[in-house]
Design a protein around this motif. Sequence first.
Motif, short mmCIF file in Angstrom:
data_model
loop_
_atom_site.label_atom_id
_atom_site.label_comp_id
_atom_site.label_asym_id
_atom_site.label_seq_id
_atom_site.Cartn_x
_atom_site.Cartn_y
_atom_site.Cartn_z
N GLY A 115 0.85 -1.20 0.00
CA GLY A 115 0.00 0.00 0.00
C GLY A 115 0.87 1.23 0.00
N SER A 116 0.25 2.39 0.12
CA SER A 116 1.03 3.61 -0.03
C SER A 116 1.55 4.15 1.32
N ILE A 117 1.17 3.54 2.43
CA ILE A 117 1.69 4.04 3.70
C ILE A 117 2.90 3.22 4.14
N ILE A 118 2.66 2.00 4.60
CA ILE A 118 3.78 1.19 5.09
C ILE A 118 4.82 0.95 3.98
N PHE A 119 4.31 0.52 2.84
CA PHE A 119 5.24 0.20 1.76
C PHE A 119 5.38 1.36 0.76
N GLY A 120 4.97 2.55 1.19
CA GLY A 120 5.08 3.72 0.32
C GLY A 120 6.52 4.14 0.12
N PRO A 121 6.73 5.20 -0.69
CA PRO A 121 8.10 5.65 -0.98
C PRO A 121 8.86 6.06 0.29
N ILE A 122 10.15 5.84 0.25
CA ILE A 122 10.97 6.11 1.43
C ILE A 122 11.75 7.41 1.25
N ASN A 123 11.67 8.25 2.25
CA ASN A 123 12.43 9.48 2.23
C ASN A 123 13.30 9.46 3.48
N ARG A 124 14.41 8.77 3.36
CA ARG A 124 15.25 8.44 4.52
C ARG A 124 15.68 9.67 5.31
N GLY A 125 15.43 9.64 6.60
CA GLY A 125 15.89 10.72 7.48
C GLY A 125 14.88 11.84 7.64
N GLU A 126 13.96 11.96 6.67
CA GLU A 126 13.00 13.05 6.67
C GLU A 126 12.16 13.08 7.96
N ALA A 127 11.68 11.92 8.37
CA ALA A 127 10.80 11.86 9.54
C ALA A 127 11.50 12.35 10.80
N ILE A 128 12.73 11.89 11.00
CA ILE A 128 13.45 12.29 12.21
C ILE A 128 13.77 13.79 12.15
N ARG A 129 14.20 14.25 10.98
CA ARG A 129 14.49 15.68 10.85
C ARG A 129 13.27 16.53 11.19
N LYS A 130 12.13 16.11 10.66
CA LYS A 130 10.91 16.87 10.94
C LYS A 130 10.57 16.83 12.43
N ALA A 131 10.65 15.63 13.02
CA ALA A 131 10.29 15.48 14.43
C ALA A 131 11.18 16.36 15.30
N LEU A 132 12.49 16.34 15.00
CA LEU A 132 13.42 17.09 15.85
C LEU A 132 13.26 18.60 15.64
N GLY A 133 12.59 18.97 14.57
CA GLY A 133 12.29 20.39 14.36
C GLY A 133 11.04 20.83 15.12
N MET A 134 10.36 19.89 15.68
CA MET A 134 9.15 20.19 16.46
C MET A 134 9.48 20.02 17.94
#
Lengths: 603, 237
Positions: free
Chosen positions: A187-206
């Motif tokens: 599917g498009s969530i779990i197996f969706g495209p990977i943008n490595r590092g993006e999630a952590i970068r965003k989280a640490l910006g919050m």
Amino acid sequence: MTKPSEAVARQACQDVNLDPTRLLDVLHIVQKECRCVDDSAIDAIAAEMGIPRVRVDGAVTFYTFFTKEPVGQITIRLSSDIIDRLQGAQEVADALTDELGIDFGQITADGLFSLHWTSCIGMSDQAPAALVGDTMVTHLTAETARLMVRSLREHKHPPKLVQELGDGKNAHPLVHTMVKNNIRQPGSIIFGPINRGEAIRKALGMTPVEVIRAMKTSRLRGRGGAGFPAGLKWEFTRAATGDRKYIICNADEGEPGTFKDRVLLTELPDRIFAGMTIAGYAIGAQEGIVYLRGEYAYLKPYLEEVLAQRRVEGWLGQDIAGKQGYHFDIRIQLGAGAYICGEETSLISSLEGTRGDPKNRPPFPAQHGYLGYPTVVNNCETLCCVTKILENGAATFSEFGTEQSSGTKLLSISGDCTAPGIYEVEFGVSLQKVLEMAGATQVQAVQVGGPSGQLIGPDQFDRVLCFDDLATGGSIMIFDQSRKILDIVHAFMEFFVEESCGYCTPCRVGNVLLKEGLQRVLDGRGEPADLEQFEQVGAMMKACSRCGLGQTSWRPVVTSLQSFRDQYESRVADDPDGFRRSFDLKKAVATAEKITGRKSVHA
Amino acid sequence: MSQTITLKIDGVEIKAQPGQKVIEAADAAGVYIPRLCHKPGLEPFGSCRLCTVLANGRPCSACTTPVVEGMVVENETESLQNFRKQIIEMLFVEGNHFCMFCEKSGNCELQAVAYRFGITAPTFPYQWPHREVDASHPDILIDHNRCILCGRCVRTSRDLDGKHVFDFVGRGCEKKIGVNADSRLADTNADISDQALDACPVGALLRKQTAYQTPIGQRLYDLEPIGSEIESTGNTN
Ligand SMILES: Cc1cc2nc3c(=O)[nH]c(=O)nc-3n(C[C@H](O)[C@H](O)[C@H](O)COP(=O)(O)O)c2cc1C
Ligand code: SF4
Ligand code: FES
């Protein structure tokens, strides 16, 4: 020649700096090197660690993978799960006993092999399967089982059994397995495209509070079975006081018929680890632990390597992603063959180096978890969702699914269908649709949510998969019209008898009584009153059991009694003379007849 | 500063102290909630499940659940009493309990709760398990046939005697009490004066040579049903 167990045990204790919470690691080492944890090893561990020997004994005898008697140099553990059985595990078993000349539970005279049944090993989509040492062997037949034993006799090295490698990372040199992912519908969530590092970068910006708010906005609920809102769990843990906090990834996947975490650990470990890192930031934890089921030991070297790489890249360790002051690291704890350790408080007991007994609640792990510190336990899939939510935004995530169940769900589909494997579906999909996707026809029954879920018939296939209708941790087992419902139910009850921790009366005794009662019905010795008693026992277990295992383990019997009552009723009857049909007079007097040497006149 | 908490058990209002468990508050108020693994002074355990009550509608064990202001507890409902009967029966059929030959008869809490619930014979089939007796110690006997896995000896030995003579070994229906030695109680530092011996609710852990000091008929529960000691001393107000 094996080393004396005492020396091995002492060294193993030194290796973990005499830390009693690492008892499982010590027992793994001793079991591996000595093929058992015998009394002298137990004495040595107790003395070295300064803990009572009976505590060590208690832990050794709790976990299936630790034994006080020696096992073979090569252990063959055949999966006893119903799907494996229906696909020929018994023929494989017969071939193995014949080829090895031993029974299950025995060891060959030369000490080379021992043979064991084991609960579902997470390979239902490629059954029958066995765990040979740490090596997974799938799609067994009587023929390949014999060949396997013969080649093992020659090279004595289970990894050499792997000739054809599985797809994706199954072929990675550190995984090196014949296991296949069988990802049938990404599917498009779990197996969706990977943008490595993006999630952590965003989280640490919050701020951490903002991260938790994002979780709440996404309405993400736990994927391990209970469906507790992730944001709320994090919020409780963040608010709890404690010098330290922990985030634990539940990778104990033991519910028969579930294997989606295996695929996530193989293909998307970075997403799981990123999810843990984000959770750690949100709740204020600096340490994460992955509790990996013992059966998945073959994935451990690879997962260690992924962790090492993340440290190199700055996604783990000090000042993560350049964020001053945020330190976080992850370690992996290997389990040892106990389904109950998937229950979060048992998992914590096990991590603490004791028997995997569930704990009393309250207090909940959010207040009083690992070593007494506030702790979040999340499933592998939940953590993957976390990463995706940060990457793409909470709103995008919650566009999928239903009001109460947002996002997608991974299903582990097995049994009578043409395409068993992993399906990522949107919450709210009907069971009928799912069966069509998997190529299942002539379906008699479906077990949704594993043995602790429910067994339903075709009249209910229009129900939908979501938390408020058909809830599932992911296991969907399909049975066609050739299958015998009561045999399936019996296999599930055998599983629960085997896996109950034994702490509380309702579950310890109730599962045994249900299993035996079912056997009476199968043997044609059941009475209508038995069916009523099943329901009463079920109601008692639901209300009175101490943890989720006993609170749900009666369900195979009671839900099948609801959906397939005729199969029970056709087998039970009242005795015309008013006797108890369950009472077998012949059997009852057999010993007395033997002792006296006389035949009973009545029996 | 300790504030008083008010809760209701079966419609009767009682007062409790913060931090108390439901069963402790009930005891103090003279309300008997059936129990086996609970023993005042020991860490709550929650294994027998006999004390299951509904707290604000949800089932929970009264011996492990803390009181909360305004809590509504249901204790003697028909369905809970039925569940408790099943649990007591399960404990009987799971082991080998021969009350008529047992020296603990009359002082046995399992037998006493069975009588209180009017159980004469279990409706579940007997399991007749094979269980062992450890008579190795000169002064103490362990009869696993009668053990109900309540963990009272484990907790007492560990927390009050400071010894850790006992703990659980095995899993599921094979779970049993183990001793802190290879196999025999004689090889532990268990002693006749251990408080753990007084903790056993049944006849699984016994002091040798003391069996019939009190004649049958004059024993604790021969005179009054179990629970009446709580019902008579408490002050419901
Ligand atoms: C008997 C039993 C076994 C369980 N096994 C697992 C398991 O293998 N994996 C899992 O994630 N959760 C399992 N759970 C659920 C956990 O207790 C817990 O709810 C879950 O890990 C929380 O994570 P989540 O909120 O992300 O789902 C099990 C629960 C019970 C009662
Ligand atoms: S319900 Fe009771 S016996 Fe069963 S696993 Fe949970 S604590 Fe153990
Ligand atoms: S007295 Fe509460 S569970 Fe035993």
